[in-house]
Design a protein around this motif. Structure first.
Motif, PDB file in Angstrom:
ATOM      1  N   GLU A 242       0.845  -1.267  -0.006  1.00  0.00           N
ATOM      2  CA  GLU A 242      -0.119  -0.068   0.055  1.00  0.00           C
ATOM      3  C   GLU A 242       0.904   1.185   0.227  1.00  0.00           C
ATOM      4  O   GLU A 242       0.699   2.284  -0.545  1.00  0.00           O
ATOM      5  CB  GLU A 242      -0.987   0.151   1.166  1.00  0.00           C
ATOM      6  CG  GLU A 242      -1.721   1.234   1.340  1.00  0.00           C
ATOM      7  CD  GLU A 242      -2.802   1.232   2.695  1.00  0.00           C
ATOM      8  OE1 GLU A 242      -3.690   2.281   2.638  1.00  0.00           O
ATOM      9  OE2 GLU A 242      -2.746   0.162   3.215  1.00  0.00           O
TER      10      GLU A 242
ATOM     11  N   GLN B  67       1.209   4.103  -2.926  1.00  0.00           N
ATOM     12  CA  GLN B  67       0.648   5.656  -2.696  1.00  0.00           C
ATOM     13  C   GLN B  67       2.208   6.560  -2.865  1.00  0.00           C
ATOM     14  O   GLN B  67       1.843   7.723  -3.639  1.00  0.00           O
ATOM     15  CB  GLN B  67       0.604   5.985  -1.112  1.00  0.00           C
ATOM     16  CG  GLN B  67      -0.576   5.208  -0.515  1.00  0.00           C
ATOM     17  CD  GLN B  67      -0.725   5.264   1.203  1.00  0.00           C
ATOM     18  OE1 GLN B  67       0.250   5.516   1.719  1.00  0.00           O
ATOM     19  NE2 GLN B  67      -1.963   4.996   1.422  1.00  0.00           N
TER      20      GLN B  67
ATOM     21  N   GLU C  53       2.153   7.072  -6.792  1.00  0.00           N
ATOM     22  CA  GLU C  53       1.116   8.022  -7.220  1.00  0.00           C
ATOM     23  C   GLU C  53       1.478   9.418  -7.118  1.00  0.00           C
ATOM     24  O   GLU C  53       1.376  10.254  -7.662  1.00  0.00           O
ATOM     25  CB  GLU C  53      -0.156   7.653  -6.372  1.00  0.00           C
ATOM     26  CG  GLU C  53      -0.839   6.396  -6.901  1.00  0.00           C
ATOM     27  CD  GLU C  53      -2.109   6.012  -5.686  1.00  0.00           C
ATOM     28  OE1 GLU C  53      -2.340   6.886  -4.865  1.00  0.00           O
ATOM     29  OE2 GLU C  53      -2.548   4.988  -5.997  1.00  0.00           O
TER      30      GLU C  53
END
Length: 289
Positions: A71, A75, A78
């Motif tokens: 995760e 992130q 991104e």
């Protein structure tokens, strides 16, 4: 000499708390600020998602580790894509039950994760009990081709080993990044702290000189447990010049580096050319006798 090839580095020097989420939120905010100020390659301090938990042996600290990919790396990718920057992150990696690493990830400016580097040299000193937590790295020494240059990443204790810097530079690294957590214990006098800091700076600058490349050291700050982290993150030029240095408080250090100067430096001081590779077999032994 080739035309100027300038890149701006952003070093995130800050304090950390034990919990994961506040550190990630704060660091992402700092990354955004660094990018807004012109940084193109942004590097965190060592193990930025928590405090420096290696001061004691505590099995509960293994719960701080994250999976890679996972995760958090998603992130980070991104964020790198949104800002158009390269992000180097230093993380506590859970590889498998009972197997954990001190790991750096590198995300390119399009958001893709180019790979990882696992810390090769693991210390065991008062206040720095890393052998309890980290399996020695098995990635070897690596270089990552990014939008803004060819980068090598090493981690903290690796900084004391010239072999690590050399092997990374030999693969074409233009900048060596060292996410770091280094400080002093409460019973160590100020004069000794200055000696430690001098040795730390000299070691990094010598890597720059010996390899004709830039070196960026990113430390944390603040009091955590028994350790006072001294900050002083800095960037050295390819002849050991101190280009810029932070203080002992939170700071986003921005430094412009002209990668075209590496060629000039290596023409003038051709250490890589003059290496006697036929005479270095002894380096593969623990001692030379």
């Amino acid at each position: 000499m080739s035309a100027s090839k300038k890149v701006t580095l952003g070093l995130i020097q800050t304090s950390s708390v034990h919990a994961h989420a506040p550190n990630v939120e704060k660091t992402f905010t700092h990354i955004r600020e660094a990018a807004a100020r012109g940084a193109q390659v942004i590097c965190t301090q060592e193990l930025y998602t928590s405090d420096y938990f290696c001061q004691t042996h505590d099995e509960a600290h293994f719960d701080l580790a994250v999976e890679i990919p996972g995760e958090l790396t998603a992130q980070t990718g991104e964020l790198a894509k949104e800002l158009g920057v390269v992000i180097i992150s230093s993380l506590f990696e859970k590889r498998a039950p009972g197997v954990y690493h001190n790991t750096a990830t590198v995300h390119d400016a399009d958001g893709s994760m180019l790979g990882i580097y696992r810390k090769m040299h693991i210390p065991e000193d008062p206040g720095f009990h890393e052998k309890f937590y980290f399996t020695p790295g098995d990635t070897g020494f690596k270089v990552f081709d990014t939008r803004f240059g060819r980068l090598g990443v090493l981690i903290c204790w690796d900084q004391w080993f010239p072999e690590a810097a050399r092997l990374t530079a030999m693969q074409g690294a233009e900048i060596l990044f060292y996410p770091t957590a280094i400080g002093v214990l409460p019973d160590e006098p100020e004069a000794l702290k200055r000696e430690f800091m001098d040795a730390w700076e000299i070691m990094h600058r010598s890597h720059a000189v010996a390899n004709g490349c830039y070196v960026a050291a990113v430390n944390r700050v603040g009091q955590e447990g028994e350790i006072r982290f001294w900050g002083d993150s800095f960037v050295s030029g390819p002849f050991g010049q101190m280009l810029a240095q932070a203080g002992d408080q939170h700071e986003i250090l921005l430094v412009e580096c002209d990668l075209s100067l590496i060629e000039k430096q290596r023409r003038t001081w051709p250490f890589l050319r003059d290496r006697r590779i036929d005479a270095y077999d002894g380096l593969l032994k623990r001692l030379g006798r």
